[in-house]
Design an enzyme around this catalytic site. Structure first.
Site, PDB file in Angstrom:
ATOM      1  N   LYS A  11       0.865  -1.191   0.000  1.00  0.00           N
ATOM      2  CA  LYS A  11       0.000   0.000   0.000  1.00  0.00           C
ATOM      3  C   LYS A  11       0.897   1.235   0.000  1.00  0.00           C
ATOM      4  CE  LYS A  11      -1.030   1.598   3.885  1.00  0.00           C
ATOM      5  NZ  LYS A  11      -0.364   2.921   3.851  1.00  0.00           N
ATOM      6  N   ASP A 141      -5.123   0.555   8.823  1.00  0.00           N
ATOM      7  CA  ASP A 141      -4.918   0.478   7.373  1.00  0.00           C
ATOM      8  C   ASP A 141      -5.596  -0.730   6.728  1.00  0.00           C
ATOM      9  OD1 ASP A 141      -3.480   2.800   7.091  1.00  0.00           O
ATOM     10  OD2 ASP A 141      -1.517   1.848   7.184  1.00  0.00           O
TER      11      ASP A 141
END
Length: 295
Positions: A11, A141
């Protein structure tokens, strides 16, 4: 039953604006444009259905990933089991390739991958509320990693926007091999509970309608990562990685991802990114360097 397999891509925070620290829970409120790396920059997770929940970790960065029982894969599975009585599970095999404590959500992406596999095994739709509930309980996240496509993330990670149709972005990712924990970076940022960031009033660029790479670069160049300056005080080597990228021909933007220490350079063409990655890897044998596509 046959094993189920999925990728857990890195990410990357193309932007990361810190709005301030919330007065209620003390969490930092963020606004971030998140994208995900291609197949050469990610972990691999396999689930073999069976009677007992278990995890085996292998791969180049398996050691720094820590104890398997406390791995985010296991935490995510337990949280989903609490949401879905009688959840079918089995043994996970995680091939760990991403650097750990690197600002690229490796553990969070692994956890989201586990939830996707458990969802497939148990016939849960991708948007089943139990998957998002388990993701939120697992980590800040994890929700944005459940469906790894470009999107905006807000709050402390609990608010995830719709997928964005961005053109694939040629990029180079660099990690200097220095783990950077998130907490010291936020401490170095120095915001008190209830305090706004000095630049909170500066609106994040609108990303909902962006046509082509040039338009995307124009939108995100004025943006920033508000954790980059405090992270440099924690791990000064981040400055070396940024300088290495900025020295490469064709680099349009070099910026840190998340709380570091991974940085990214964006390029207009894949060939430029590939050349830059080869040059940096040859000069810095101890660095983790990948040319990839972000989307």
């Amino acid at each position: 039953m046959l094993p189920l397999t999925t990728r857990a891509p890195a990410k990357i925070n193309l932007t990361l604006h810190v709005l301030g620290r919330r007065p209620g829970d003390g969490y930092h409120a963020l606004e971030s444009l998140v994208v995900f790396a291609g197949s050469n920059a990610g972990d691999l997770l396999t689930l073999v259905p069976g009677p007992a929940l278990d995890l085996v970790v292998s791969g180049p960065t398996a050691g720094p990933a820590g104890p398997t029982d406390d791995n985010l894969v296991m935490r995510a599975a337990r949280h989903l089991a609490a949401e879905i009585p009688g959840l079918k599970a089995g043994r996970f095999h995680l091939v760990k390739r991403l650097p750990v404590a690197a600002g690229i959500g490796g553990g969070s992406s692994d956890a989201a991958a586990a939830l996707r596999l458990l969802g497939r095994l148990n016939g849960l739709d991708a948007d089943h509320p139990a998957l998002m509930a388990a993701a939120r309980r697992t980590g800040a996240d994890v929700p944005v990693c459940l469906d790894p496509r470009a999107r905006m993330m807000r709050g402390a990670g609990e608010t995830v926007g719709p997928a964005l149709a961005l053109a694939p972005v040629p990029a180079v990712l660099i990690n200097p091999g220095v783990p950077v924990e998130t907490a010291p970076v936020f401490r170095a940022l120095g915001l008190k509970v209830g305090e706004a960031h000095p630049r909170a009033a500066e609106a994040h660029p609108a990303i909902d309608k962006v046509d082509g790479l040039d338009a995307l670069f124009a939108r995100i160049l004025p943006a920033r990562n508000d954790l980059e300056a405090p992270a440099l005080t924690v791990a000064p080597v981040i400055g070396d990685t940024l300088a290495a990228l900025r020295d490469q021909a064709g680099c349009r933007l070099a910026r840190m991802s998340g709380s570091g220490a991974t940085v990214f350079g964006l390029f207009g063409h894949r060939s430029e990114a590939a050349r830059a990655a080869r040059a940096i890897a040859a000069a810095r044998a101890g660095w983790w360097v990948r040319a990839t596509l972000l989307r």
